[in-house]
Design a protein around this motif. Structure first.
Motif, mmCIF file in Angstrom:
data_model
loop_
_atom_site.group_PDB
_atom_site.id
_atom_site.type_symbol
_atom_site.label_atom_id
_atom_site.label_comp_id
_atom_site.label_asym_id
_atom_site.label_seq_id
_atom_site.Cartn_x
_atom_site.Cartn_y
_atom_site.Cartn_z
ATOM 1 N N ARG A 5 0.842 -1.196 0.000
ATOM 2 C CA ARG A 5 0.000 0.000 0.000
ATOM 3 C C ARG A 5 0.880 1.249 0.000
ATOM 4 N N ILE A 56 -9.359 9.869 9.056
ATOM 5 C CA ILE A 56 -8.777 8.529 9.166
ATOM 6 C C ILE A 56 -7.376 8.623 9.761
ATOM 7 N N ASN A 60 -3.510 10.125 5.530
ATOM 8 C CA ASN A 60 -4.577 10.080 4.534
ATOM 9 C C ASN A 60 -5.040 11.475 4.134
ATOM 10 N N MET A 63 -2.327 13.295 2.001
ATOM 11 C CA MET A 63 -2.239 12.715 0.659
ATOM 12 C C MET A 63 -3.450 13.100 -0.187
ATOM 13 N N LYS A 64 -4.633 13.059 0.420
ATOM 14 C CA LYS A 64 -5.837 13.416 -0.334
ATOM 15 C C LYS A 64 -5.777 14.865 -0.793
ATOM 16 N N ILE A 126 -14.231 4.962 -8.222
ATOM 17 C CA ILE A 126 -13.480 3.712 -8.426
ATOM 18 C C ILE A 126 -13.558 3.287 -9.897
ATOM 19 N N TYR A 164 -1.185 -1.595 -5.663
ATOM 20 C CA TYR A 164 -2.469 -1.656 -4.958
ATOM 21 C C TYR A 164 -3.088 -3.049 -5.051
ATOM 22 N N ASN A 167 -1.339 -5.054 -2.607
ATOM 23 C CA ASN A 167 -1.866 -4.651 -1.301
ATOM 24 C C ASN A 167 -3.177 -5.370 -0.988
ATOM 25 N N TRP A 168 -4.041 -5.464 -1.990
ATOM 26 C CA TRP A 168 -5.329 -6.132 -1.759
ATOM 27 C C TRP A 168 -5.139 -7.627 -1.550
ATOM 28 N N ARG A 171 -3.933 -7.911 1.957
ATOM 29 C CA ARG A 171 -5.012 -7.678 2.930
ATOM 30 C C ARG A 171 -6.022 -8.825 2.912
ATOM 31 N N SER A 179 -15.432 -10.059 0.535
ATOM 32 C CA SER A 179 -16.151 -9.938 -0.741
ATOM 33 C C SER A 179 -16.012 -8.573 -1.415
ATOM 34 N N ARG A 180 -14.846 -7.980 -1.332
ATOM 35 C CA ARG A 180 -14.685 -6.668 -1.980
ATOM 36 C C ARG A 180 -14.345 -6.858 -3.443
ATOM 37 N N TRP A 181 -15.304 -7.266 -4.199
ATOM 38 C CA TRP A 181 -14.944 -7.630 -5.576
ATOM 39 C C TRP A 181 -14.931 -6.453 -6.527
ATOM 40 N N ILE A 182 -15.603 -5.352 -6.202
ATOM 41 C CA ILE A 182 -15.623 -4.223 -7.146
ATOM 42 C C ILE A 182 -14.238 -3.611 -7.357
ATOM 43 N N PRO A 183 -13.525 -3.247 -6.303
ATOM 44 C CA PRO A 183 -12.187 -2.693 -6.575
ATOM 45 C C PRO A 183 -11.249 -3.710 -7.211
#
Lengths: 215, 10
Positions: A5, A56, A60, A63-64, A126, A164, A167-168, A171, A179-183
């Motif tokens: 990350r 957060i 964060n 960076m944002k 996203i 990334y 990273n996923w 994680r 179930s984070r399938w969208i990203p």
């Protein structure tokens, strides 16, 4: 935060710095797609709405703010800076980027976490980020001779997406983010878009010649 | 939270 990350965030930051460096040092934005930069500005503005509501970490937040302000600064330079804007390859940067915005919006309205403005905006960002590089890749392809800094900019952006994904994966095994399938899908699509570019970047680096994409 | 990227990421 794991090492992948952090490496992803740093390569993302490098890509922005390289782009700013190119524009400031050469007073030129030739080879840079304004459409991609506008899409990124939109990605950051819609994703970081939580700056206003949640805290957060200092990391964060900083960076944002860096990503939002740098993307807006780049768009401003390309549109309004008296010298830089004249170097913009307007005639070659013809990708119809509003189709990407419309497509991402439809997807976000259909697939999101909860039907709230913030969640739909987050999902929209996203999806849009996954395809925002397309106008830049098309422009690179058209301009054939790619200067080093522009090549490095796209290289660092691609590296950011690859980190990334790592990273996923990390994680996935160390936390309960199941179930984070969208990203995952969006990230894989985006990284796949770079694969071709990476190949030619590698060839130009290995043979120590200027990056040239095939017609 | 099964759809989105973790909110602590950028």
């Amino acid at each position: 935060m794991n090492v992948f990350r952090f490496a992803g965030d740093m390569t993302h930051l490098f890509s922005v710095l390289v782009l700013l460096l190119k524009i400031y040092a050469t007073k030129s934005c030739s080879g840079i797609s304004l459409k991609t930069q506008e899409l990124y500005a939109l990605v950051f503005l819609t994703r970081y709405l939580d700056l206003l509501t949640d805290f957060i970490s200092l990391y964060n937040t900083v960076m944002k703010l860096v990503f939002i302000s740098s993307s807006l600064a780049i768009v401003w330079c390309m549109r309004a800076h008296p010298v830089v804007r004249r170097t913009y390859d307007k005639d070659q940067d013809t990708f119809r980027h509003y189709t990407l915005v419309a497509g991402s919006l439809v997807l976000a309205l259909l697939f999101h976490d909860r039907f709230t403005i913030r969640e739909v905006c987050w999902a929209f960002s996203i999806y849009l980020e996954a395809v925002a590089i397309l106008p830049q890749l098309v422009l690179l392809q058209r301009s054939r001779n790619v200067d080093n800094l522009t090549g490095q900019y796209v290289f660092f952006l691609g590296a950011y997406r690859a980190f990334y994904i790592l990273n996923w994966i990390y994680r996935y095994f160390t936390e309960q983010h199941f179930s984070r399938w969208i990203p995952w899908i969006a990230g894989l699509v985006q990284t796949g878009l770079y694969a071709d570019f990476f190949y030619y970047y590698y060839l130009s680096w290995k043979n120590n010649v200027k990056l040239q994409l095939p017609a | 939270e099964c759809f989105s990227q973790p909110k602590d990421e950028l």
